[in-house]
Design a protein around this motif. Sequence first.
Motif, mmCIF file in Angstrom:
data_model
loop_
_atom_site.group_PDB
_atom_site.id
_atom_site.type_symbol
_atom_site.label_atom_id
_atom_site.label_comp_id
_atom_site.label_asym_id
_atom_site.label_seq_id
_atom_site.Cartn_x
_atom_site.Cartn_y
_atom_site.Cartn_z
ATOM 1 N N UNK A 5 0.508 6.801 -5.630
ATOM 2 C CA UNK A 5 0.226 6.914 -4.192
ATOM 3 C C UNK A 5 1.525 7.232 -3.464
ATOM 4 N N UNK A 6 1.469 8.225 -2.607
ATOM 5 C CA UNK A 6 2.624 8.498 -1.754
ATOM 6 C C UNK A 6 2.118 8.815 -0.359
ATOM 7 N N UNK A 7 2.804 8.312 0.645
ATOM 8 C CA UNK A 7 2.486 8.744 2.005
ATOM 9 C C UNK A 7 3.759 9.317 2.601
ATOM 10 N N UNK A 8 3.590 10.394 3.364
ATOM 11 C CA UNK A 8 4.736 11.019 4.027
ATOM 12 C C UNK A 8 4.473 11.091 5.518
ATOM 13 N N UNK A 9 5.289 10.378 6.267
ATOM 14 C CA UNK A 9 5.151 10.406 7.729
ATOM 15 C C UNK A 9 3.736 10.119 8.196
ATOM 16 N N UNK A 10 3.048 9.258 7.458
ATOM 17 C CA UNK A 10 1.636 9.020 7.744
ATOM 18 C C UNK A 10 1.442 8.256 9.055
ATOM 19 N N UNK A 27 4.402 6.795 11.147
ATOM 20 C CA UNK A 27 5.448 7.189 10.209
ATOM 21 C C UNK A 27 5.584 6.271 8.983
ATOM 22 N N UNK A 28 4.488 6.171 8.230
ATOM 23 C CA UNK A 28 4.509 5.336 7.024
ATOM 24 C C UNK A 28 4.922 6.194 5.817
ATOM 25 N N UNK A 29 6.025 5.807 5.192
ATOM 26 C CA UNK A 29 6.537 6.517 4.011
ATOM 27 C C UNK A 29 6.567 5.539 2.847
ATOM 28 N N UNK A 30 5.663 5.757 1.924
ATOM 29 C CA UNK A 30 5.476 4.798 0.837
ATOM 30 C C UNK A 30 5.448 5.514 -0.489
ATOM 31 N N UNK A 31 5.917 4.852 -1.520
ATOM 32 C CA UNK A 31 5.736 5.374 -2.875
ATOM 33 C C UNK A 31 5.314 4.206 -3.756
ATOM 34 N N UNK A 32 4.117 4.289 -4.276
ATOM 35 C CA UNK A 32 3.616 3.218 -5.139
ATOM 36 C C UNK A 32 3.457 3.775 -6.547
ATOM 37 N N UNK A 33 4.129 3.137 -7.490
ATOM 38 C CA UNK A 33 4.099 3.612 -8.874
ATOM 39 C C UNK A 33 2.843 3.113 -9.581
ATOM 40 N N UNK A 62 -3.964 11.395 11.400
ATOM 41 C CA UNK A 62 -3.715 12.194 12.596
ATOM 42 C C UNK A 62 -2.315 12.801 12.520
ATOM 43 N N UNK A 63 -1.463 12.276 11.634
ATOM 44 C CA UNK A 63 -0.207 12.944 11.298
ATOM 45 C C UNK A 63 0.203 12.557 9.887
ATOM 46 N N UNK A 64 0.991 13.431 9.253
ATOM 47 C CA UNK A 64 1.503 13.125 7.920
ATOM 48 C C UNK A 64 0.479 13.351 6.819
ATOM 49 N N UNK A 65 0.841 12.892 5.625
ATOM 50 C CA UNK A 65 0.052 13.192 4.429
ATOM 51 C C UNK A 65 -0.164 11.967 3.552
ATOM 52 N N UNK A 66 -1.271 12.007 2.819
ATOM 53 C CA UNK A 66 -1.520 11.061 1.727
ATOM 54 C C UNK A 66 -1.549 11.880 0.450
ATOM 55 N N UNK A 221 3.137 -4.189 13.518
ATOM 56 C CA UNK A 221 2.458 -3.285 14.454
ATOM 57 C C UNK A 221 3.068 -1.890 14.544
ATOM 58 N N UNK A 222 4.217 -1.678 13.928
ATOM 59 C CA UNK A 222 4.781 -0.328 13.985
ATOM 60 C C UNK A 222 4.671 0.411 12.652
ATOM 61 N N UNK A 223 4.170 -0.250 11.637
ATOM 62 C CA UNK A 223 4.047 0.438 10.358
ATOM 63 C C UNK A 223 4.476 -0.465 9.225
ATOM 64 N N UNK A 224 5.229 0.074 8.286
ATOM 65 C CA UNK A 224 5.647 -0.726 7.133
ATOM 66 C C UNK A 224 6.913 -1.498 7.479
ATOM 67 N N UNK A 225 6.821 -2.802 7.360
ATOM 68 C CA UNK A 225 7.986 -3.643 7.616
ATOM 69 C C UNK A 225 8.805 -3.768 6.340
ATOM 70 N N UNK A 226 8.154 -4.035 5.240
ATOM 71 C CA UNK A 226 8.843 -4.220 3.966
ATOM 72 C C UNK A 226 7.959 -3.739 2.830
ATOM 73 N N UNK A 227 8.573 -3.186 1.795
ATOM 74 C CA UNK A 227 7.864 -2.924 0.549
ATOM 75 C C UNK A 227 8.838 -3.214 -0.580
ATOM 76 N N UNK A 228 8.497 -4.137 -1.440
ATOM 77 C CA UNK A 228 9.398 -4.475 -2.539
ATOM 78 C C UNK A 228 8.714 -5.421 -3.504
ATOM 79 N N UNK A 229 9.479 -5.875 -4.500
ATOM 80 C CA UNK A 229 8.902 -6.805 -5.466
ATOM 81 C C UNK A 229 8.605 -8.139 -4.763
ATOM 82 N N UNK A 230 7.706 -8.917 -5.336
ATOM 83 C CA UNK A 230 7.334 -10.186 -4.689
ATOM 84 C C UNK A 230 8.545 -11.053 -4.387
ATOM 85 N N UNK A 231 9.448 -11.164 -5.351
ATOM 86 C CA UNK A 231 10.591 -12.050 -5.100
ATOM 87 C C UNK A 231 11.531 -11.466 -4.041
ATOM 88 N N UNK A 232 11.710 -10.142 -4.060
ATOM 89 C CA UNK A 232 12.533 -9.509 -3.007
ATOM 90 C C UNK A 232 11.972 -9.796 -1.624
#
Length: 274
Positions: A5-10, A27-33, A62-66, A221-232
């Motif tokens: 999964x990848x989102x670009x400027x979503x 503006x959600x930019x995510x990469x999920x392996x 309404x903007x960006x890509x999945x 409320x503005x998008x992705x605050x954090x994405x990381x491993x559970x312990x991180x």
Amino acid sequence: SAPVIETRGLGYVYNPGLPTEKVALRDVNLQIERGEFVGVIGQTGSGKSTLIQQLNGLLRPTSGQVLIDGEDIWQDKEQLRRFRFKVGLCFQYPEYQLFEESVYKDISFGPKNMGLSEGEVDARVRDAARFVGLGEEMLDKSPFELSGGQKRRVAIAGVLAMDPEVLILDEPTAGLDPRGRDMILGQIKAYHAEKGNTVLLVSHSMEDVAKFATKVLVLNDTGVLLYGTVDEVFSRAEEIRAIGLGIPQITQVFRALRQRGYPVSDTVYTVAQA
Ligand code: ADP
């Protein structure tokens, strides 16, 4: 290889141009392996449900890509159908969508629509029923004879039977008693371990996320605050309180992480409590 999964400027805006306009995601930019078990958390209104509906093509950005497996899911209409099969979405209270006269027929509805042979559909149904702990004797029953927890499992099996590359579950334990909750989460964990597929679990229970997830996605409320491993993520004391964790939940989260062998430091714990 490309992230599953990848989102670009979503982004997503409800009712654009109207007085009721509402920016749900920006503006959600995510990469999920592939193979991750992602806990998706964030307060009500933070955009969790908007995001997951975008990931399987129910809502058009309404903007960006999945991108799924490196391909933009909206590149053409023919493709979109294929991506909807790749990303299985199980809504909250999915049992309200059961409608067939038997459990078997309900679970087989999705795979039948995928154009599989009868034999393949049958194998999918039996496999999915096994994952959610429904015995063969349940398959001929009417879903309406079942308990709430059993209905929930039938509905989840219906999504599993489509063998999605990405399984997204929105609060799959909502409204169940503790025993029913543990059962379903245990089954999802076993499914993830056996299939090695990617799972996204939307949950308001930080403890459940700490117990099962490999990664955590925190929305605000503005998008992705954090994405990381559970312990991180759970070790970031300054943000932990921003995502609404009280001391009892922090204690449960840290206990769950320690039980899984994550080195959670006492310093962070003390800071989080301060
Ligand atoms: P969550 O699933 O985290 O509770 P949602 O994705 O449902 O968040 O909502 C994100 C934001 O979009 C919220 O402010 C919500 O009020 C708004 N929203 C959701 N659905 C609609 C809709 N159909 N029309 C207008 N606004 C909506």
